[in-house]
Design a protein around this motif. Structure first.
Motif: not given
Length: 269
Positions: A92-107
Motif C-alpha cells: 500500500x505504501x507505493x500508492x500516492x493515496x490510500x482509501x480503506x473501508x471498514x464496513x460494519x465497523x461496529x464501535x
C-alpha cells in the motif's frame, strides 16, 4: 426463545412499517437477538414487543441498534495484523493515496487498530479510513474514540503479539475508567451510516475490512455483499474477512488470491 413464525412476522412488519429489510439475516442469530431484547426490556409477550416496535419509532430504533450490535476488539487475531503490518502495508505504501473501508465497523476498534498500523508505517498522512455501520448508536461511540480502560490490557497484548513495538498507552489518555484515543488517529477517519443489505458502493478502495459481519447473513445476502465489495475494490486491492468467512462461494475462481492463509484476499483481475 421466540417461535419461527413470530420471527418471520417481526421481519415482515419491520419491512412494512419502516422499510428496513432484515430478510437476509441469519434466522438463528436473529432469533437469539430478538429474544435477548425482549428479555432485556421485560416483554413477556412477543406481540406486546411487536406492537411497541411498530408504533413507537424511538423504540424501533433502539431495537434495530440492539439487533445490529457486533462484538469487536482491537488487533483481534494478532497473526492477521502481523500479516497486514509486514506484507500488505509495504504494498500500500507505493500508492500516492490510500482509501480503506471498514464496513460494519461496529464501535470502531478495528478502525483504530488500522490507523495505528498506518501511523507506525508512516502512511497515515496519505490515508483515509471510511468507517460505516447500520447502527448509528455505535457509530457515535466510535467517532469519539473513547473505550473502556479495562480493555486496554487485552488490547495491548494483541498489539504486541501483532508485532507492535511501541508502548500501547502512547496512543491514548486514560481518565475516569475510560481512555480517549489520539486525535491524530481520529482526524483521518470518516464515519457514516451505510446499510450492507440495501445500499450501494460509494467509492473505490485499496482495502476493505468486513470482519465477522457476514456470519449474521444468509448465503444469498453474503453473496450480494461480497459482490458489493468486489465492485468497490480496486484491482490489486485487498479484502479482509473474519475467521469463519470466505469469498470461495461468491466470487469467480481465479479473481482473488489468498494471502498467507489468512482471511485476506488480493484482487488480481
Amino acid at each position: 426463545m421466540i417461535e419461527d413464525i413470530e420471527l418471520e412476522t417481526f421481519i415482515n412488519d419491520v419491512y412494512e412499517y419502516y422499510g428496513f429489510d432484515l430478510g437476509g439475516y441469519s434466522r438463528a442469530s436473529l432469533k437469539r437477538r430478538v429474544s435477548r431484547i425482549m428479555n432485556l426490556d421485560g416483554f413477556s409477550s412477543f406481540y406486546d414487543f411487536l406492537s411497541k416496535v411498530k408504533y413507537d419509532a424511538d423504540y424501533y430504533k433502539r431495537a434495530i441498534d440492539e439487533l445490529t450490535v457486533n462484538v469487536t476488539e482491537m488487533f483481534r487475531d494478532p497473526s492477521f495484523y502481523k500479516v497486514l503490518r509486514n506484507e500488505i502495508l509495504p504494498l500500500l505504501a507505493t500508492k500516492p493515496f490510500i482509501r480503506i473501508w471498514h464496513a460494519g465497523c461496529s464501535s470502531g476498534e478495528e478502525v483504530y487498530s488500522m490507523a495505528i498500523l498506518l501511523q507506525e508505517a508512516g502512511l497515515l498522512h496519505k490515508s483515509i479510513l471510511y468507517a460505516t455501520d447500520i447502527n448509528t448508536k455505535v457509530l457515535e461511540s466510535a467517532k469519539k474514540g473513547i473505550f473502556p480502560l479495562r480493555m486496554m490490557k487485552d488490547y495491548s497484548e494483541n498489539y504486541q503479539d501483532s508485532g507492535g513495538q511501541e508502548d500501547f498507552s502512547n496512543y491514548y489518555i486514560a481518565n475516569y475508567g475510560n481512555v480517549k484515543f489520539s486525535e491524530d488517529l481520529i482526524k483521518k477517519m470518516v464515519f457514516s451510516q451505510h446499510n450492507l443489505v440495501s445500499d450501494t458502493s460509494f467509492n473505490e478502495f485499496d482495502m476493505i475490512f468486513c470482519r465477522n459481519v457476514l456470519i449474521y447473513f444468509d448465503n444469498e445476502l453474503q453473496t450480494r455483499v461480497i459482490n458489493l465489495f468486489d465492485e468497490s475494490l480496486a484491482v490489486l486491492g485487498f479484502l479482509a474477512l473474519g475467521t469463519k468467512e470466505t469469498i470461495k462461494y461468491s466470487i469467480a475462481e481465479g479473481k482473488y488470491k489468498q494471502v498467507k492463509k489468512e482471511k485476506l484476499w488480493r484482487k488480481i483481475k
